[in-house]
Design an enzyme around this catalytic site. Structure first.
Site, mmCIF file in Angstrom:
data_model
loop_
_atom_site.group_PDB
_atom_site.id
_atom_site.type_symbol
_atom_site.label_atom_id
_atom_site.label_comp_id
_atom_site.label_asym_id
_atom_site.label_seq_id
_atom_site.Cartn_x
_atom_site.Cartn_y
_atom_site.Cartn_z
ATOM 1 N N SER A 171 28.980 64.426 36.449
ATOM 2 C CA SER A 171 27.711 64.018 35.877
ATOM 3 C C SER A 171 26.834 65.260 35.783
ATOM 4 O O SER A 171 27.180 66.311 36.328
ATOM 5 C CB SER A 171 27.083 62.984 36.816
ATOM 6 O OG SER A 171 25.733 62.785 36.500
ATOM 7 N N ARG A 172 25.685 65.130 35.116
ATOM 8 C CA ARG A 172 24.759 66.276 35.105
ATOM 9 C C ARG A 172 24.105 66.430 36.470
ATOM 10 O O ARG A 172 23.510 67.453 36.753
ATOM 11 C CB ARG A 172 23.705 66.088 34.016
ATOM 12 C CG ARG A 172 24.258 66.168 32.603
ATOM 13 C CD ARG A 172 23.280 65.606 31.621
ATOM 14 N NE ARG A 172 22.908 64.260 32.017
ATOM 15 C CZ ARG A 172 21.826 63.617 31.623
ATOM 16 N NH1 ARG A 172 20.992 64.199 30.792
ATOM 17 N NH2 ARG A 172 21.568 62.391 32.034
ATOM 18 N N HIS A 203 29.185 65.307 22.696
ATOM 19 C CA HIS A 203 30.652 65.172 22.605
ATOM 20 C C HIS A 203 31.309 66.518 22.297
ATOM 21 O O HIS A 203 32.316 66.884 22.903
ATOM 22 C CB HIS A 203 31.052 64.174 21.510
ATOM 23 C CG HIS A 203 30.730 62.751 21.838
ATOM 24 N ND1 HIS A 203 31.003 61.710 20.981
ATOM 25 C CD2 HIS A 203 30.152 62.177 22.925
ATOM 26 C CE1 HIS A 203 30.624 60.562 21.513
ATOM 27 N NE2 HIS A 203 30.089 60.822 22.700
ATOM 28 N N LYS A 228 33.479 57.370 20.597
ATOM 29 C CA LYS A 228 33.119 57.330 19.191
ATOM 30 C C LYS A 228 31.597 57.438 19.073
ATOM 31 O O LYS A 228 30.907 57.098 20.034
ATOM 32 C CB LYS A 228 33.627 56.072 18.497
ATOM 33 C CG LYS A 228 33.576 54.744 19.247
ATOM 34 C CD LYS A 228 32.343 54.211 19.852
ATOM 35 C CE LYS A 228 31.205 53.831 18.975
ATOM 36 N NZ LYS A 228 30.099 53.158 19.683
ATOM 37 N N ARG A 274 18.400 55.961 24.009
ATOM 38 C CA ARG A 274 19.069 57.023 23.237
ATOM 39 C C ARG A 274 19.256 56.634 21.769
ATOM 40 O O ARG A 274 19.288 57.489 20.892
ATOM 41 C CB ARG A 274 20.406 57.416 23.875
ATOM 42 C CG ARG A 274 21.471 56.385 23.819
ATOM 43 C CD ARG A 274 22.833 56.856 24.312
ATOM 44 N NE ARG A 274 23.776 55.747 24.263
ATOM 45 C CZ ARG A 274 24.418 55.342 23.173
ATOM 46 N NH1 ARG A 274 24.257 55.987 22.052
ATOM 47 N NH2 ARG A 274 25.228 54.305 23.201
ATOM 48 N N ASP A 311 26.667 54.776 16.321
ATOM 49 C CA ASP A 311 27.073 53.825 17.363
ATOM 50 C C ASP A 311 27.770 52.598 16.795
ATOM 51 O O ASP A 311 28.775 52.139 17.333
ATOM 52 C CB ASP A 311 25.847 53.359 18.166
ATOM 53 C CG ASP A 311 25.806 54.023 19.527
ATOM 54 O OD1 ASP A 311 25.412 55.198 19.590
ATOM 55 O OD2 ASP A 311 26.214 53.368 20.515
HETATM 56 N N1 LIG Z 1 33.570 52.012 22.938
HETATM 57 C C1 LIG Z 1 32.498 51.240 23.034
HETATM 58 O O1 LIG Z 1 32.560 50.026 22.968
HETATM 59 C C2 LIG Z 1 31.166 51.893 23.288
HETATM 60 C C3 LIG Z 1 30.101 51.118 23.727
HETATM 61 C C4 LIG Z 1 28.896 51.759 23.991
HETATM 62 C C5 LIG Z 1 28.783 53.115 23.777
HETATM 63 N N2 LIG Z 1 29.850 53.841 23.316
HETATM 64 C C6 LIG Z 1 29.735 55.278 23.092
HETATM 65 O O2 LIG Z 1 29.686 55.923 24.353
HETATM 66 C C7 LIG Z 1 28.765 57.002 24.318
HETATM 67 C C8 LIG Z 1 27.758 56.803 25.434
HETATM 68 O O3 LIG Z 1 27.118 55.566 25.282
HETATM 69 P P1 LIG Z 1 26.473 54.758 26.532
HETATM 70 O O4 LIG Z 1 26.038 53.470 25.945
HETATM 71 O O5 LIG Z 1 27.350 54.784 27.690
HETATM 72 O O6 LIG Z 1 25.191 55.655 26.793
HETATM 73 P P2 LIG Z 1 24.342 55.729 28.148
HETATM 74 O O7 LIG Z 1 24.423 54.448 28.884
HETATM 75 O O8 LIG Z 1 23.016 56.279 27.755
HETATM 76 O O9 LIG Z 1 25.131 56.807 29.012
HETATM 77 C C9 LIG Z 1 25.383 58.099 28.580
HETATM 78 C C10 LIG Z 1 25.557 59.006 29.775
HETATM 79 O O10 LIG Z 1 25.695 60.346 29.286
HETATM 80 C C11 LIG Z 1 24.980 61.248 30.121
HETATM 81 N N3 LIG Z 1 23.882 61.853 29.341
HETATM 82 C C12 LIG Z 1 22.676 61.321 29.029
HETATM 83 N N4 LIG Z 1 21.945 62.184 28.321
HETATM 84 C C13 LIG Z 1 22.694 63.276 28.181
HETATM 85 C C14 LIG Z 1 22.472 64.528 27.562
HETATM 86 N N5 LIG Z 1 21.304 64.812 26.965
HETATM 87 N N6 LIG Z 1 23.465 65.451 27.594
HETATM 88 C C15 LIG Z 1 24.620 65.184 28.234
HETATM 89 N N7 LIG Z 1 24.884 64.015 28.853
HETATM 90 C C16 LIG Z 1 23.929 63.079 28.814
HETATM 91 C C17 LIG Z 1 24.395 60.444 31.265
HETATM 92 O O11 LIG Z 1 25.326 60.526 32.346
HETATM 93 P P3 LIG Z 1 25.046 61.556 33.539
HETATM 94 O O12 LIG Z 1 23.647 61.280 33.990
HETATM 95 O O13 LIG Z 1 26.084 61.193 34.515
HETATM 96 O O14 LIG Z 1 25.208 62.955 33.019
HETATM 97 C C18 LIG Z 1 24.350 59.038 30.729
HETATM 98 O O15 LIG Z 1 24.445 58.079 31.731
HETATM 99 C C19 LIG Z 1 28.216 57.042 22.911
HETATM 100 O O16 LIG Z 1 28.951 57.985 22.166
HETATM 101 C C20 LIG Z 1 28.457 55.654 22.363
HETATM 102 O O17 LIG Z 1 28.664 55.587 20.973
HETATM 103 C C21 LIG Z 1 31.034 53.249 23.099
#
Ligand SMILES: NC(=O)c1ccc[n+]([C@@H]2O[C@H](COP(=O)([O-])OP(=O)(O)OC[C@H]3O[C@@H](n4cnc5c(N)ncnc54)[C@H](OP(=O)(O)O)[C@@H]3O)[C@@H](O)[C@H]2O)c1
Length: 335
Positions: free
Chosen positions: A38-39, A81, A99, A167, A180
């Site tokens: 994580s960060r 990514h 994705k 986000r 998304d």
């Molecule tokens: N396959 C699916 O069904 C699905 C569903 C939802 C989302 N997604 C994809 O998954 C990705 C993340 O979505 P999410 O909904 O999980 O988002 P999220 O809940 O906001 O989580 C993203 C995580 O990335 C890290 N992060 C946040 N800001 C950042 C930054 N500025 N730079 C680097 N790392 C950062 C944080 O983890 P740390 O604090 O640990 O660094 C955060 O908890 C997106 O690409 C989205 O399209 C896919």
């Protein structure tokens, strides 16, 4: 990798999808999660404690350097990514990246070049492509069950509301509906028809500059086929898809990206129903495909080919060009 060894996963980022994916991974006998990064140290530790993961890193590079990690799952927002997957590949790790693969096609090309140059596995986490019924639809179309494809329709809209600091509202993280949600209807249409040569789009743009409600019209000039697609953060759309051809139609009900059933209508015949009870652990199909590839020594998945992910990114770029959405990193790169 030996055929019967458990695949050792490293998780990068500790947000919503990382939790869901890790939950599903831990139900697979042939997978183990050996590390999370994580960060911040605190988030890594909390996540590791919750899932019983042996190692928690407050720096990404420690995960990439961990020789026990076979494959890194990148679960950051889109804008990170390219950097996260790129650094993992440079450190010699295989990568499954959420994705949409990156913010834009240029970044996606860079990642794909890196993975191919190094002979390392890379896959976009387009789990829809690993779903058995989606694969069946593609097969039926390929085998001519509905004749020549004329139109594809698909939509993915969720009304939210998404808080001001979410986000999805932030252009700097690649926010908006397109990357998304829009990535699903576009990927669905391109699974059926390949890359379009014409892209038109119209969108409602938020005050922050992300797309809130986007309509897309894709065209294939060789066949004259078209796809009418939409995505939204301000409307609960039906979440359905249909593919219509010269000899019939396939209808996929609500939740088309993870279907439990679909109907094949062949002209002049009774409708045929196809069903497959969904795995409640919805990400197991894609995790299994990654592990199959790693064990077989394949660096690209035939189910989620990198050329397909690149073609989708080019379409998403074209859509953004038409609706006037640019992420701040792109403006900065051009200045
Ligand atoms: N396959 C699916 O069904 C699905 C569903 C939802 C989302 N997604 C994809 O998954 C990705 C993340 O979505 P999410 O909904 O999980 O988002 P999220 O809940 O906001 O989580 C993203 C995580 O990335 C890290 N992060 C946040 N800001 C950042 C930054 N500025 N730079 C680097 N790392 C950062 C944080 O983890 P740390 O604090 O640990 O660094 C955060 O908890 C997106 O690409 C989205 O399209 C896919």
């Amino acid at each position: 990798m030996e055929a019967n060894r458990r695949v050792r996963w490293g998780i990068l980022a500790t947000g919503g999808i990382a939790e869901r994916f890790t939950t599903d991974l831990l139900t697979l006998d042939d997978a183990e999660v050996v590390a999370v990064a994580s960060r911040t140290e605190a988030s890594a530790k909390t996540f590791a404690d919750r899932f019983g993961i042996p190692r928690a890193y407050g720096e990404w590079d420690r995960l990439f350097a961990d020789e026990d990690v076979d494959v890194v799952y990148v679960a950051t927002p889109h804008h990170a990514h390219r950097e996260a997957a790129g650094r993992a590949l440079e450190a010699g790790r295989a990568v499954l990246c959420e994705k949409a693969l990156t913010l834009n096609a240029r970044e996606a090309e860079e990642l794909v070049t890196l993975s191919r140059d190094r002979g390392l596995f890379l896959m976009e986490a387009m789990w829809m492509y690993c779903n058995p019924l989606i694969r069946r639809i593609a097969e039926l179309v390929r085998d001519g069950a509905i004749g020549e494809v004329r139109t594809v329709q698909a939509d993915f809209g969720l009304a939210g509301p998404f808080a001001a600091d979410h986000r999805l509202r932030d252009p700097a993280t690649g926010g908006g509906a397109l990357l998304d949600l829009g990535v699903y209807p576009v990927s669905f249409a391109q699974l059926i028809l390949g890359e379009p040569d014409s892209v038109q789009a119209h969108a409602l743009i938020s005050p922050e500059g992300v797309d809130l409600n986007t309509g897309m019209l894709l065209g294939w000039s060789d066949s004259g086929a078209s796809a009418l697609l939409s995505c939204s953060l301000v409307a609960d759309t039906p979440l359905t898809a249909s593919v219509t051809g010269s000899l019939g139609r396939i209808d996929v009900p609500r939740g088309f990206f993870f279907p439990e059933r679909f109907t094949l209508h062949r002209n002049g015949r009774e409708p045929e129903e196809f069903e497959s009870r969904n795995d409640p652990h919805s990400f197991r199909h894609e995790a299994a495909e990654v592990m199959r590839c790693l064990r077989a020594g394949e660096t690209e998945s035939p189910l989620v080919p990198l050329d397909g992910s690149l073609a989708v990114m080019r379409t998403l770029d074209a859509v953004r060009d038409r609706i006037g959405v640019r992420y701040p990193q792109e403006a900065a790169a051009q200045a």
